[in-house]
Design a protein around this motif. Structure first.
Motif, PDB file in Angstrom:
ATOM      1  N   ASN A   1      42.710  38.216  38.474  1.00  0.00           N
ATOM      2  CA  ASN A   1      43.170  37.113  37.644  1.00  0.00           C
ATOM      3  C   ASN A   1      42.809  35.769  38.287  1.00  0.00           C
ATOM      4  O   ASN A   1      43.513  35.284  39.152  1.00  0.00           O
ATOM      5  CB  ASN A   1      44.698  37.238  37.479  1.00  0.00           C
TER       6      ASN A   1
ATOM      7  N   LEU B   1      53.663  41.689  44.335  1.00  0.00           N
ATOM      8  CA  LEU B   1      53.632  40.659  43.289  1.00  0.00           C
ATOM      9  C   LEU B   1      54.332  39.381  43.737  1.00  0.00           C
ATOM     10  O   LEU B   1      53.798  38.273  43.577  1.00  0.00           O
ATOM     11  CB  LEU B   1      54.271  41.204  42.004  1.00  0.00           C
TER      12      LEU B   1
ATOM     13  N   GLU C   1      48.024  28.944  31.542  1.00  0.00           N
ATOM     14  CA  GLU C   1      48.095  29.788  30.335  1.00  0.00           C
ATOM     15  C   GLU C   1      47.047  29.399  29.301  1.00  0.00           C
ATOM     16  O   GLU C   1      46.629  30.224  28.497  1.00  0.00           O
ATOM     17  CB  GLU C   1      49.493  29.702  29.729  1.00  0.00           C
TER      18      GLU C   1
ATOM     19  N   SER D   1      48.048  31.350  39.934  1.00  0.00           N
ATOM     20  CA  SER D   1      47.724  31.924  38.634  1.00  0.00           C
ATOM     21  C   SER D   1      47.027  30.878  37.765  1.00  0.00           C
ATOM     22  O   SER D   1      47.432  29.720  37.743  1.00  0.00           O
ATOM     23  CB  SER D   1      49.024  32.387  37.984  1.00  0.00           C
TER      24      SER D   1
ATOM     25  N   LEU E   1      52.595  35.678  44.083  1.00  0.00           N
ATOM     26  CA  LEU E   1      53.041  34.538  43.263  1.00  0.00           C
ATOM     27  C   LEU E   1      53.557  33.387  44.131  1.00  0.00           C
ATOM     28  O   LEU E   1      53.377  32.220  43.782  1.00  0.00           O
ATOM     29  CB  LEU E   1      54.122  34.980  42.271  1.00  0.00           C
TER      30      LEU E   1
ATOM     31  N   GLY F   1      46.434  41.036  37.711  1.00  0.00           N
ATOM     32  CA  GLY F   1      46.449  40.842  36.262  1.00  0.00           C
ATOM     33  C   GLY F   1      45.058  40.515  35.746  1.00  0.00           C
ATOM     34  O   GLY F   1      44.044  40.871  36.344  1.00  0.00           O
TER      35      GLY F   1
ATOM     36  N   ASP G   1      50.610  43.353  35.073  1.00  0.00           N
ATOM     37  CA  ASP G   1      50.851  42.332  34.058  1.00  0.00           C
ATOM     38  C   ASP G   1      50.701  40.935  34.633  1.00  0.00           C
ATOM     39  O   ASP G   1      50.272  40.009  33.973  1.00  0.00           O
ATOM     40  CB  ASP G   1      52.268  42.483  33.490  1.00  0.00           C
ATOM     41  N   GLN G   2      51.101  40.796  35.883  1.00  0.00           N
ATOM     42  CA  GLN G   2      51.169  39.492  36.514  1.00  0.00           C
ATOM     43  C   GLN G   2      50.463  39.536  37.844  1.00  0.00           C
ATOM     44  O   GLN G   2      50.157  40.599  38.364  1.00  0.00           O
ATOM     45  CB  GLN G   2      52.631  39.159  36.813  1.00  0.00           C
TER      46      GLN G   2
END
Lengths: 470, 470
Positions: free
Chosen positions: A109, B420, B41, B38, B424, A331, A326-327
């Motif tokens: 990602n 995860l 969006e 990330s 993040l 991802g 998913d994340q």
């Protein structure tokens, strides 16, 4: 503690990099002053690793001395050999940014994958493929052809990934098809005996001969797997009648792949060249290059597959250590490794994205159109100088013989000699190919720097070389 | 007349490029301040082509805002997910120079091909292959495996390029083999049913089981084609006993290919890690990556083939328009297009060459050795924190479970959650894989920026995440 693989002195590195950038920009800006030149005889020694190792300015000095001068020539405005794009100033931007973000486009990602999707989607629209079609950027048309034909084979034999190829597959292409198709069929384990070369006339595969051959093969228990149409044949610049091929593919239920390495880009040219690739939107797959007629830095190609599900089914296979999520970094579905050969993938999209965002699509349309106009002009100038075209100029390729009055053998020798002389003198680069038993001069104009003056000067040089040889 | 695909104002372009170079260097120099984040969006919208087209500073501004921040994370010193190299400052040099010379490495006569030969030859020596062995740089080990196995098949069946694959080929690998091997066998039309997965113990393929399976297959009329040994398994970092495999390959007259994607580089590590890949010099072919444990920019791999004639015979095929010549641009034999899939090829050698010339081979040896030491340290620190290794640390890979006292299901959920959370938060990147039915945390250290402090801080973060989860 700092890494021994980061520069010890970032300020010195910064200064070195800026100096080099200046010289790179100057070399691009003054491309017309830098024709191809033969690498030095001691090139192998010069490039040997570890003989001159150092950090700092010495690497930069070696690049000045040994690397920058010995490019492949295709940056020069009078380079028309083979089918090699020119490169763009925006590639410098892409090169720096690509080195900085160092993304692996196999999956996960991050922004580069979104950018690749954007480039594929832009191309999909230009090629007239439906929304939801699939693609993957690859080195070039050769690899894109392998990917497309693997998809075609999976449609014809759903068990191929587990059981291996069944016997009896056949493929169809015009007799002038690029050998990327032959190599792909070999690699896939089908064998090039399975490639039926259909005679062409006026640069197009004969439709009735194709239909007949398919039916004959089927009657003999063989399994027709794919028709390979050509948008821009490498030798002569011919275009198959893609609508006719699409009709046959549909009637006979055979996959239609189009080799559009450079010719697919007539889709964004003006009339009349645009219509050459009409029907490409009906193909099951297209292979094309950005490093040819979209001019970006090598290497950069694309396999475009109409049906995403068929594309994915031909390649997807992710074990536990590559499971998505998913994340987080795992991802970003879909992952490009599920659509091609490579799991580790560099960032090719950046080159196309920077180019289109810097210059705009319209500038590419104009450059492609102008290349076709120049090829037409070259054809006229060839004739007006008493030389002979060996095939009509239909797109951006011009093949000619400098002295049509000689025997085929003498013409071949003369044309080869002229090509070599002009390469060595730096005046112009033509390559050669064989047409009707004659080795001829060949120009494939995928060069945004070429002008009318370049074409005229190059043909004057041909005439002069012919005079001094004859 | 100037090209509409050159900058209208070279001075403005020069200024923009220098500003961007400064920001790129700063981002690399301050890599520890830029963990993965990330992508936004609205990434698809941001990257859409033609919505913000402009020349000049705006492209640079978009790169600042939309491209540079959303890298893949592998430049950061606490990134150990999957097996992803860090990148090098020298890649910036290679990126600029590559864009300037824009060479097509498929063939012809220019410096980049000589440089590729120099990189291949340096690697050949490191791997202990004989003089005259052959190689070609490719995207990575996946494609190198395809090339190597096509050579293996040609040895087993001389007619494969014309007639297609015969039935009954079989291949052999340890049960933990990377799925690049499976995908290659599928692409070649052999089918993955032909891949015999030999049980391994202590991370090594069982030699007697391998020999038995080959003999059994042969007794059943099958044709053993290749053994695929692994130098550095992707899940656990295990190394097959390559000398044992070479003995069997020789006795049974079967091609020995080694997947050395990262592990081949233990050849330049210090003891005891160096000995892990002993015997690799006896293989018929090796696939390896530079973008993993030689840290260079994606993508950059190599297929190394012991016998040049076998390599060339598997791929060479040049039609009239690609004929070579003694002199001029069509000179420069051999052409790399005769040794692999791609006819158009970018310049991968430049990255390796600049890296080795800038930092020197010794710095790479040290970095690789240090990565192994860090993995060993990580293993110790895992145990000292009451967590459990799921496999011994033998090279640069450490797999562990944060709470071995829980059920397998609970451990899997916990480890996934920790991976995860740390991704993040930007604290560290572990990926996950399955070992003995448990989804575990996995670090593959191919990162020249990682230090002991990074390892300790990351494991402290694991413990903290575990506490806040549990």
């Amino acid at each position: 503690m700092t890494s021994n693989l980061d520069p010890k002195d970032w300020a010195a590195f910064r200064s070195q990099a800026h100096n080099l950038l200046d010289r790179c920009i100057t070399q691009i800006a003054e491309a017309q002053q830098h024709p191809w030149q033969s690498p030095p005889e001691d090139a192998a020694e010069r490039y040997a690793i570890g003989r001159h190792q150092s950090e700092g300015n010495e690497l930069s000095a070696r690049i000045d001395e040994d690397v920058l001068p010995y490019h492949g020539g295709n940056t020069h405005p009078r380079f028309w050999g083979w089918v090699q794009g020119t490169g763009l100033a925006s590639d410098l931007i892409a090169g720096m940014v690509g080195a900085t973000i160092n993304t692996n486009g196999g999956g996960r990602n991050h922004g580069a994958n979104e950018m690749e999707r954007a480039v594929i989607d832009w191309t999909r629209v230009k090629m007239g493929f439906p929304e939801g079609a699939s693609g993957i950027m690859v080195a070039g048309t050769s690899q894109a052809t392998v990917i497309a034909l693997q998809c075609a084979r999976l449609r014809a034999q759903g068990t191929v990934r587990s059981e291996g190829t069944q016997a009896g597959f056949t493929c169809y292409a015009a007799d002038g098809v690029h050998n990327a198709t032959r190599k792909a069929i070999e690699l896939l384990g089908i064998g090039h005996n399975a490639l039926r070369l259909i005679p062409s006339s006026d640069g197009q595969m004969g439709a009735s001969a194709l239909r007949e051959q398919i039916r004959k093969d089927r009657a003999n228990g063989l399994c027709p797997m794919a028709i390979v149409g050509t948008a821009g044949s490498v030798d002569l610049g011919g275009f198959d009648d893609l609508n006719a091929l699409a009709d046959i593919a549909s009637e006979e239920n055979v996959w239609l792949h189009v080799d559009g390495a450079f010719g697919a880009w007539t889709r964004i040219a003006d009339a009349p060249w645009r219509s050459l690739s009409d029907g490409i939107e009906r193909a099951d797959s297209i292979a094309l290059d950005f490093h040819k007629w979209m001019y970006v830095n090598y290497d950069c190609g694309l396999a475009l597959i109409r049906d995403e599900a068929e594309h994915r089914a031909a390649f997807a296979a992710r074990p536990a250590y590559l499971q998505g999520a998913d994340q987080g970094l795992a991802g970003g579905d879909p992952w490009f490794c599920d659509y091609g050969i490579d799991l580790s993938r560099g960032n090719r999209a950046l080159k196309v994205w920077c180019a289109l965002e810097m210059f705009g699509e319209e500038a590419f349309s104009e450059a492609i159109t102008r290349n076709c106009e120049l090829a037409r002009l070259m054809g006229q100038e060839v004739i007006s100088r008493g030389m002979a075209l060996l095939s009509p100029v239909t797109s951006n390729i011009c093949v000619f013989s400098a002295d049509p009055d000689q025997t085929p053998e003498a013409q071949s020798a003369l044309n080869s000699k002229i090509a070599l002389d002009l390469q060595l003198s730096g005046e112009a680069v033509f390559s050669t190919t064989d047409v009707n038993g004659i080795t001829c001069l060949r120009a494939a104009i995928v060069n945004h720097r070429s002008t009318k003056e370049d074409v005229i000067a190059a043909l004057d040089a041909v005439v002069q070389a012919k005079g001094s040889t004859g």
